[in-house]
Write a protein that holds these residues in place. Structure first.
Motif, PDB file in Angstrom:
ATOM      1  N   ASN A 174      83.512 -40.592  15.796  1.00  0.00           N
ATOM      2  CA  ASN A 174      83.136 -41.828  14.797  1.00  0.00           C
ATOM      3  C   ASN A 174      81.796 -41.943  14.526  1.00  0.00           C
ATOM      4  O   ASN A 174      81.194 -42.385  15.440  1.00  0.00           O
ATOM      5  N   GLU A 205      80.110 -42.744  11.517  1.00  0.00           N
ATOM      6  CA  GLU A 205      79.775 -43.492  10.595  1.00  0.00           C
ATOM      7  C   GLU A 205      79.600 -44.983  10.612  1.00  0.00           C
ATOM      8  O   GLU A 205      79.254 -45.826   9.852  1.00  0.00           O
ATOM      9  N   ALA A 206      80.264 -45.422  11.911  1.00  0.00           N
ATOM     10  CA  ALA A 206      80.427 -46.727  12.164  1.00  0.00           C
ATOM     11  C   ALA A 206      80.110 -46.902  13.621  1.00  0.00           C
ATOM     12  O   ALA A 206      80.403 -45.831  14.496  1.00  0.00           O
ATOM     13  N   ASP A 207      79.352 -47.938  14.022  1.00  0.00           N
ATOM     14  CA  ASP A 207      79.248 -48.151  15.784  1.00  0.00           C
ATOM     15  C   ASP A 207      80.458 -48.557  16.433  1.00  0.00           C
ATOM     16  O   ASP A 207      81.535 -48.759  15.773  1.00  0.00           O
ATOM     17  N   ARG A 227      81.032 -51.184  17.447  1.00  0.00           N
ATOM     18  CA  ARG A 227      81.430 -52.491  16.920  1.00  0.00           C
ATOM     19  C   ARG A 227      82.155 -52.570  15.600  1.00  0.00           C
ATOM     20  O   ARG A 227      82.800 -53.687  14.985  1.00  0.00           O
ATOM     21  N   GLY A 228      82.235 -51.335  14.978  1.00  0.00           N
ATOM     22  CA  GLY A 228      82.790 -51.358  13.616  1.00  0.00           C
ATOM     23  C   GLY A 228      81.708 -51.535  12.388  1.00  0.00           C
ATOM     24  O   GLY A 228      82.201 -51.607  11.451  1.00  0.00           O
ATOM     25  N   GLU A 229      80.598 -51.555  12.795  1.00  0.00           N
ATOM     26  CA  GLU A 229      79.387 -51.877  11.936  1.00  0.00           C
ATOM     27  C   GLU A 229      79.099 -50.713  11.316  1.00  0.00           C
ATOM     28  O   GLU A 229      78.823 -49.697  12.172  1.00  0.00           O
ATOM     29  N   PRO A 230      78.602 -50.535  10.155  1.00  0.00           N
ATOM     30  CA  PRO A 230      78.124 -49.274   9.532  1.00  0.00           C
ATOM     31  C   PRO A 230      76.927 -48.660  10.273  1.00  0.00           C
ATOM     32  O   PRO A 230      75.761 -49.433  10.645  1.00  0.00           O
ATOM     33  N   ILE A 231      76.916 -47.380  10.519  1.00  0.00           N
ATOM     34  CA  ILE A 231      75.547 -46.817  11.098  1.00  0.00           C
ATOM     35  C   ILE A 231      74.439 -47.015  10.309  1.00  0.00           C
ATOM     36  O   ILE A 231      74.386 -46.688   8.900  1.00  0.00           O
TER      37      ILE A 231
END
Length: 238
Positions: free
Chosen positions: A150, A152-154, A156-160
């Motif tokens: 993954n 494109e998101a960290d 925690r689900g936040e955008p990179i």
């Protein structure tokens, strides 16, 4: 493949071969529809054996086999052509690809998409080695094994965020680093995004992507060394 069966006209590549008894070979092949398979090539080491010159690594073949158990009997091999012979750095990179498949792919587990990527990668590196081709193959291999990244998101689900630094935790993902905080596996957000899109214009992204993929593959190899990488490093030092 526990039941006796016969397979014919199967696209495949030889990954590795080892002598068996006085005149035969056991070859590990990567086939399109059956994945990694071990085949006994009877008499393949005899000087005048017709099959002797066909069982070469990196060449597209069409194979037929029969039998049951872990090692099946090779019945037929035909060269399909179209793939230039590898040499120099491309040859060592080809051995690297083969070693990854041998050590990470379970036997008799079909990966048709990866089979196509493998053939395309051999074709590209034969025309001139690019690290981008290796990164593309490594990503495809991890994806096929169920270890997709993954990017494109960290975690925690936040955008990179391109301007941020991240600690990449294997099997969890990217974790943002606070100002001044360090990490052994540290990578920029821009490098993660470039790896996701396979944009290799930035030298930093190329370098950090290589380090990240090496760490990931090392983790899934569970400490098993790659002989191809060791030999290539020794040659570079010479």
């Amino acid at each position: 493949m526990n039941l006796r069966q016969r397979v014919d006209r199967q696209p495949a590549y030889v990954l590795h071969g080892r002598p068996f008894r006085e005149t035969s070979l056991i070859v590990e092949v990567f086939s399109r529809d059956f994945g990694r398979v071990a085949l006994l090539a009877k008499g393949a080491r005899r000087p005048r054996a017709a099959i002797r010159g066909l069982l070469m690594a990196f060449q597209p073949l069409e194979l037929g086999w029969a039998g049951k158990g872990e090692v099946l009997t090779l019945m037929k091999a035909e060269w399909q052509g179209g793939q230039p012979l590898l040499s120099g750095q491309a040859l060592f990179c080809g051995y690297y690809l083969n070693e990854l498949l041998l050590k990470l792919l379970p036997r008799e587990d079909a990966h048709e998409g990866l089979f196509q990527v493998y053939g395309e990668t051999l074709g590209r590196i034969s025309q001139g080695l690019r690290e981008a081709d290796l990164r593309h193959f490594e990503k495809a291999l991890l994806q096929e094994l169920g270890y997709g990244l993954n990017l494109e998101a960290d975690a925690r689900g936040e955008p990179i965020a391109p301007q941020r630094r991240y600690r990449y935790e294997i099997e969890h993902g990217a974790v943002p680093l606070e100002s001044g905080e360090g990490s052994e596996l540290c990578v920029s957000g821009q490098s993660l995004l470039d790896l996701a899109s396979e944009d290799w214009q930035r030298p930093r992204s190329r370098s950090e992507a290589k380090q990240l993929m090496r760490a990931l593959i090392g983790y899934y190899l569970e400490g098993r060394p790659l002989e191809s990488r060791k030999i290539f490093k020794e040659l570079q030092e010479l």
